[in-house]
Scaffold this motif. Structure first.
Motif, PDB file in Angstrom:
ATOM      1  N   ALA A  32       0.860  -1.186   0.000  1.00 55.32           N
ATOM      2  CA  ALA A  32       0.000   0.000   0.000  1.00 55.32           C
ATOM      3  C   ALA A  32       0.897   1.238   0.000  1.00 55.32           C
ATOM      4  CB  ALA A  32      -0.910   0.000   1.225  1.00 55.32           C
ATOM      5  N   VAL A  33       0.873   1.973  -1.095  1.00 54.50           N
ATOM      6  CA  VAL A  33       1.771   3.118  -1.241  1.00 54.50           C
ATOM      7  C   VAL A  33       1.134   4.341  -0.563  1.00 54.50           C
ATOM      8  CG1 VAL A  33       2.973   4.636  -2.861  1.00 54.50           C
ATOM      9  CG2 VAL A  33       2.745   2.187  -3.361  1.00 54.50           C
ATOM     10  N   SER A  34       1.722   4.717   0.581  1.00 50.66           N
ATOM     11  CA  SER A  34       1.091   5.715   1.448  1.00 50.66           C
ATOM     12  C   SER A  34       1.675   7.118   1.304  1.00 50.66           C
ATOM     13  CB  SER A  34       1.185   5.250   2.900  1.00 50.66           C
ATOM     14  OG  SER A  34       2.498   4.794   3.209  1.00 50.66           O
ATOM     15  N   LYS A  35       2.518   7.328   0.311  1.00 44.28           N
ATOM     16  CA  LYS A  35       3.098   8.661   0.104  1.00 44.28           C
ATOM     17  C   LYS A  35       1.998   9.704  -0.118  1.00 44.28           C
ATOM     18  CE  LYS A  35       3.481   8.234  -4.878  1.00 44.28           C
ATOM     19  NZ  LYS A  35       4.252   7.709  -6.000  1.00 44.28           N
ATOM     20  N   ARG A  36       2.234  10.881   0.454  1.00 43.53           N
ATOM     21  CA  ARG A  36       1.299  12.006   0.298  1.00 43.53           C
ATOM     22  C   ARG A  36      -0.152  11.648   0.616  1.00 43.53           C
ATOM     23  NH1 ARG A  36       3.379  12.794  -5.205  1.00 43.53           N
ATOM     24  NH2 ARG A  36       1.371  13.742  -5.707  1.00 43.53           N
ATOM     25  N   GLU A  55       6.823   3.746   0.704  1.00 39.85           N
ATOM     26  CA  GLU A  55       7.006   5.199   0.692  1.00 39.85           C
ATOM     27  C   GLU A  55       8.086   5.530  -0.323  1.00 39.85           C
ATOM     28  OE1 GLU A  55       5.560   7.701   2.344  1.00 39.85           O
ATOM     29  OE2 GLU A  55       4.329   6.616   3.813  1.00 39.85           O
ATOM     30  N   ASN A  56       8.023   6.731  -0.914  1.00 36.82           N
ATOM     31  CA  ASN A  56       9.063   7.050  -1.893  1.00 36.82           C
ATOM     32  C   ASN A  56      10.057   8.098  -1.416  1.00 36.82           C
ATOM     33  OD1 ASN A  56       7.394   9.252  -2.225  1.00 36.82           O
ATOM     34  ND2 ASN A  56       7.791   9.396  -4.435  1.00 36.82           N
ATOM     35  N   LYS A  57       9.849   8.624  -0.186  1.00 42.91           N
ATOM     36  CA  LYS A  57      10.817   9.583   0.356  1.00 42.91           C
ATOM     37  C   LYS A  57      11.129   9.235   1.816  1.00 42.91           C
ATOM     38  CE  LYS A  57      10.254  13.656  -2.472  1.00 42.91           C
ATOM     39  NZ  LYS A  57       8.930  13.974  -3.034  1.00 42.91           N
ATOM     40  N   LEU A  79      10.995   0.960   0.853  1.00 43.91           N
ATOM     41  CA  LEU A  79      11.337   2.187   0.133  1.00 43.91           C
ATOM     42  C   LEU A  79      11.229   1.925  -1.359  1.00 43.91           C
ATOM     43  CD1 LEU A  79      12.354   5.134   0.139  1.00 43.91           C
ATOM     44  CD2 LEU A  79      14.670   4.226  -0.010  1.00 43.91           C
ATOM     45  N   ILE A  80      10.362   2.691  -2.027  1.00 40.91           N
ATOM     46  CA  ILE A  80      10.124   2.466  -3.454  1.00 40.91           C
ATOM     47  C   ILE A  80      10.551   3.665  -4.302  1.00 40.91           C
ATOM     48  CG2 ILE A  80       8.245   0.838  -3.009  1.00 40.91           C
ATOM     49  CD1 ILE A  80       6.319   3.165  -3.803  1.00 40.91           C
ATOM     50  N   GLY A  81      11.118   4.694  -3.653  1.00 38.95           N
ATOM     51  CA  GLY A  81      11.574   5.878  -4.383  1.00 38.95           C
ATOM     52  C   GLY A  81      13.089   5.978  -4.323  1.00 38.95           C
ATOM     53  N   GLY A 193       4.002  -3.154 -11.298  1.00 43.84           N
ATOM     54  CA  GLY A 193       2.555  -3.011 -11.323  1.00 43.84           C
ATOM     55  C   GLY A 193       2.103  -1.998 -10.288  1.00 43.84           C
ATOM     56  N   MET A 194       1.268  -1.044 -10.720  1.00 46.57           N
ATOM     57  CA  MET A 194       0.719  -0.016  -9.842  1.00 46.57           C
ATOM     58  C   MET A 194      -0.816  -0.049  -9.976  1.00 46.57           C
ATOM     59  SD  MET A 194       3.800   2.720 -10.427  1.00 46.57           S
ATOM     60  CE  MET A 194       2.889   4.014 -11.191  1.00 46.57           C
ATOM     61  N   SER A 195      -1.498   0.989  -9.467  1.00 47.99           N
ATOM     62  CA  SER A 195      -2.975   0.963  -9.483  1.00 47.99           C
ATOM     63  C   SER A 195      -3.536   0.637 -10.862  1.00 47.99           C
ATOM     64  CB  SER A 195      -3.536   2.318  -9.039  1.00 47.99           C
ATOM     65  OG  SER A 195      -3.284   2.526  -7.669  1.00 47.99           O
ATOM     66  N   ALA A 196      -2.958   1.262 -11.886  1.00 44.20           N
ATOM     67  CA  ALA A 196      -3.539   1.161 -13.224  1.00 44.20           C
ATOM     68  C   ALA A 196      -3.205  -0.148 -13.946  1.00 44.20           C
ATOM     69  CB  ALA A 196      -3.073   2.346 -14.070  1.00 44.20           C
ATOM     70  N   ARG A 210       2.711  -2.439  -6.267  1.00 43.39           N
ATOM     71  CA  ARG A 210       2.760  -1.198  -5.496  1.00 43.39           C
ATOM     72  C   ARG A 210       1.536  -0.341  -5.826  1.00 43.39           C
ATOM     73  NH1 ARG A 210       7.529  -1.381  -8.701  1.00 43.39           N
ATOM     74  NH2 ARG A 210       6.598   0.412  -9.756  1.00 43.39           N
ATOM     75  N   VAL A 211       0.575  -0.317  -4.925  1.00 40.51           N
ATOM     76  CA  VAL A 211      -0.707   0.305  -5.239  1.00 40.51           C
ATOM     77  C   VAL A 211      -1.014   1.442  -4.264  1.00 40.51           C
ATOM     78  CG1 VAL A 211      -3.175  -0.121  -5.495  1.00 40.51           C
ATOM     79  CG2 VAL A 211      -1.533  -1.885  -6.205  1.00 40.51           C
ATOM     80  N   GLY A 212      -1.178   2.639  -4.814  1.00 42.35           N
ATOM     81  CA  GLY A 212      -1.471   3.810  -3.981  1.00 42.35           C
ATOM     82  C   GLY A 212      -2.907   4.287  -4.108  1.00 42.35           C
ATOM     83  N   THR A 213      -3.187   4.976  -5.208  1.00 46.12           N
ATOM     84  CA  THR A 213      -4.496   5.644  -5.337  1.00 46.12           C
ATOM     85  C   THR A 213      -5.674   4.669  -5.325  1.00 46.12           C
ATOM     86  OG1 THR A 213      -4.043   5.729  -7.712  1.00 46.12           O
ATOM     87  CG2 THR A 213      -3.680   7.728  -6.479  1.00 46.12           C
ATOM     88  N   ALA A 214      -5.505   3.473  -5.818  1.00 42.22           N
ATOM     89  CA  ALA A 214      -6.631   2.523  -5.814  1.00 42.22           C
ATOM     90  C   ALA A 214      -7.004   2.098  -4.387  1.00 42.22           C
ATOM     91  CB  ALA A 214      -6.310   1.295  -6.666  1.00 42.22           C
ATOM     92  N   ASP A 218      -7.018   9.839  -4.250  1.00 43.04           N
ATOM     93  CA  ASP A 218      -6.028  10.779  -4.780  1.00 43.04           C
ATOM     94  C   ASP A 218      -5.076  11.276  -3.707  1.00 43.04           C
ATOM     95  OD1 ASP A 218      -6.979  10.602  -7.327  1.00 43.04           O
ATOM     96  OD2 ASP A 218      -8.344  12.321  -7.126  1.00 43.04           O
ATOM     97  N   ARG A 219      -3.828  11.541  -4.129  1.00 39.29           N
ATOM     98  CA  ARG A 219      -2.839  12.082  -3.213  1.00 39.29           C
ATOM     99  C   ARG A 219      -2.954  13.602  -3.126  1.00 39.29           C
ATOM    100  NH1 ARG A 219      -0.090   7.523  -5.208  1.00 39.29           N
ATOM    101  NH2 ARG A 219       0.291   8.417  -7.238  1.00 39.29           N
ATOM    102  N   THR A 220      -2.477  14.162  -1.996  1.00 40.04           N
ATOM    103  CA  THR A 220      -2.389  15.617  -1.906  1.00 40.04           C
ATOM    104  C   THR A 220      -1.238  16.070  -2.817  1.00 40.04           C
ATOM    105  OG1 THR A 220      -0.966  15.389   0.006  1.00 40.04           O
ATOM    106  CG2 THR A 220      -3.295  15.751   0.438  1.00 40.04           C
TER     107      THR A 220
HETATM  108  C1  LIG Z   1       3.493   6.490  -6.264  1.00 45.21           C
HETATM  109  C2  LIG Z   1       4.094   5.207  -6.670  1.00 45.21           C
HETATM  110  C3  LIG Z   1       3.294   4.069  -6.861  1.00 45.21           C
HETATM  111  C4  LIG Z   1       1.792   4.042  -6.681  1.00 45.21           C
HETATM  112  O1  LIG Z   1       1.149   4.627  -7.761  1.00 45.21           O
HETATM  113  P1  LIG Z   1      -0.459   4.546  -7.912  1.00 45.21           P
HETATM  114  O2  LIG Z   1      -0.680   4.880  -9.330  1.00 45.21           O
HETATM  115  O3  LIG Z   1      -1.032   5.548  -6.960  1.00 45.21           O
HETATM  116  O4  LIG Z   1      -0.858   3.168  -7.563  1.00 45.21           O
HETATM  117  C5  LIG Z   1       3.936   2.895  -7.237  1.00 45.21           C
HETATM  118  N1  LIG Z   1       5.276   2.838  -7.415  1.00 45.21           N
HETATM  119  C6  LIG Z   1       6.061   3.911  -7.239  1.00 45.21           C
HETATM  120  C7  LIG Z   1       7.531   3.782  -7.450  1.00 45.21           C
HETATM  121  C8  LIG Z   1       5.507   5.132  -6.867  1.00 45.21           C
HETATM  122  O5  LIG Z   1       6.308   6.203  -6.707  1.00 45.21           O
END
Ligand SMILES: *Cc1c(COP(=O)(O)O)cnc(C)c1O
Length: 221
Positions: A32-36, A55-57, A79-81, A193-196, A210-214, A218-220
Motif C-alpha cells: 500500500a503506497v502511502s506517500k502524500r 514510501e518514496n521519500k 522504500l520504493i523511491g 505493477g501499480m494501481s492502473a 505497489r498500489v497507492g491511489t486505488a 487521490d494524493r495531496t
Molecule cells: C506512487 C508510486 C506508486 C503508486 O502509484 P499509484 O498509481 O497511486 O498506484 C507505485 N510505485 C512507485 C515507485 C511510486 O512512486
C-alpha cells in the motif's frame, strides 16, 4: 468506498487474476503506497489489517511511520523511491526492503550502513526498463555487472528487480522483459505493477505490486 473495501476488492482481483494464470495469490504481496496521504488514512488501512506499506521519500516515511511502526510488530515498510546516499543511514534504520538500488556508490554506502547498524535489509535492483533518459535505474544491459558488484563486492542480499515502465506505453512488454531478466539471474522477486496496471504484472510473475491511489484515493499535491 472505504479503504477497507478498496483493499478487499484489490485482494479479490489479485486472487482472481492469479488463479486465471495458474499462480498462487499468496505469492503476490500488496504494497500500500502511502506517500502524500494523510495519517487518518494510514490508520484506516491499519485498522483494516493491512501491514505492508511503501514510501518514496525517506523524510516523509519518518513523518508517517516513526511513531506508528513501534506499535505494530508485523508492520513492513518498503522504500520504493530514489535513495540519496546522504539518507542511507535513516533508510537502513527504518525500512525493511529497498526497491531502488541503482548505482555502485549507493551499494557501497548501504553495505557500510547495514554493517554498522547490524541490519541486513533485502534489496531489489531498479531497472530503467524503457531506457528513458530522465528515469532512475540501471540500463538492462548493465545488470550482470551490477548484480555481481552488489553481491560479491558488497555482500548485499539482492532479492530481485523493480521497474516503472514508460508512462504512455502498454506496460506488459516491459513487465515481460523484467521477468525474463530476473529469471536469467535466478532472482525470485519482481516489484512491478501499480494501481492502473497491476493486473497486467501478475501474469508476468510480479511478487510485489505497489498500489497507492486505488487503495487511498487521490494524493495531496
Ligand atoms: C506512487 C508510486 C506508486 C503508486 O502509484 P499509484 O498509481 O497511486 O498506484 C507505485 N510505485 C512507485 C515507485 C511510486 O512512486
Amino acid at each position: 468506498m472505504s479503504i477497507a473495501e478498496n483493499l478487499k476488492q484489490i485482494h479479490t482481483k489479485i486472487e482472481k487474476t492469479a488463479s486465471a494464470w495458474g499462480r498462487d495469490g499468496a505469492h503476490i504481496n500488496l504494497i500500500a503506497v502511502s506517500k502524500r496521504q494523510p495519517l487518518e488514512k494510514l490508520h484506516e488501512s491499519l485498522d483494516a489489517g493491512h501491514r505492508l506499506f511503501g514510501e518514496n521519500k525517506v523524510q516523509e516515511a519518518y513523518e508517517h511511520w516513526e511513531n506508528i511502526k513501534p506499535q505494530y510488530h508485523d508492520l513492513q515498510l518498503h522504500l520504493i523511491g530514489p535513495l540519496q546516499t546522504n539518507k542511507t543511514k535513516e533508510a537502513v534504520a527504518l525500512f525493511d526492503m529497498i526497491h531502488t538500488l541503482d548505482r555502485e556508490k549507493l551499494a557501497r554506502k548501504l553495505r557500510k550502513e547495514m554493517a554498522e547498524q547490524g541490519r541486513n535489509i533485502p534489496c531489489l535492483i531498479q531497472i530503467n526498463i524503457g531506457e528513458e533518459e530522465q528515469k532512475s535505474g540501471i540500463a538492462p544491459n548493465e545488470l550482470t555487472d551490477f548484480l555481481h558488484f552488489c553481491c560479491n563486492e558488497c555482500a548485499i542480499n539482492i532479492q530481485g528487480l523493480m521497474c516503472i515502465p514508460p508512462h504512455n506505453e502498454p506496460p506488459a512488454m516491459f513487465f515481460a522483459l523484467l521477468h525474463k531478466m530476473a529469471k536469467q539471474h535466478n532472482l525470485p522477486h519482481l516489484s512491478m505493477g501499480m494501481s492502473a496496471d497491476y493486473d497486467k504484472a501478475i501474469p508476468l510473475d510480479a511478487t510485489y505490486i505497489r498500489v497507492g491511489t486505488a487503495i487511498f484515493g487521490d494524493r495531496t499535491p
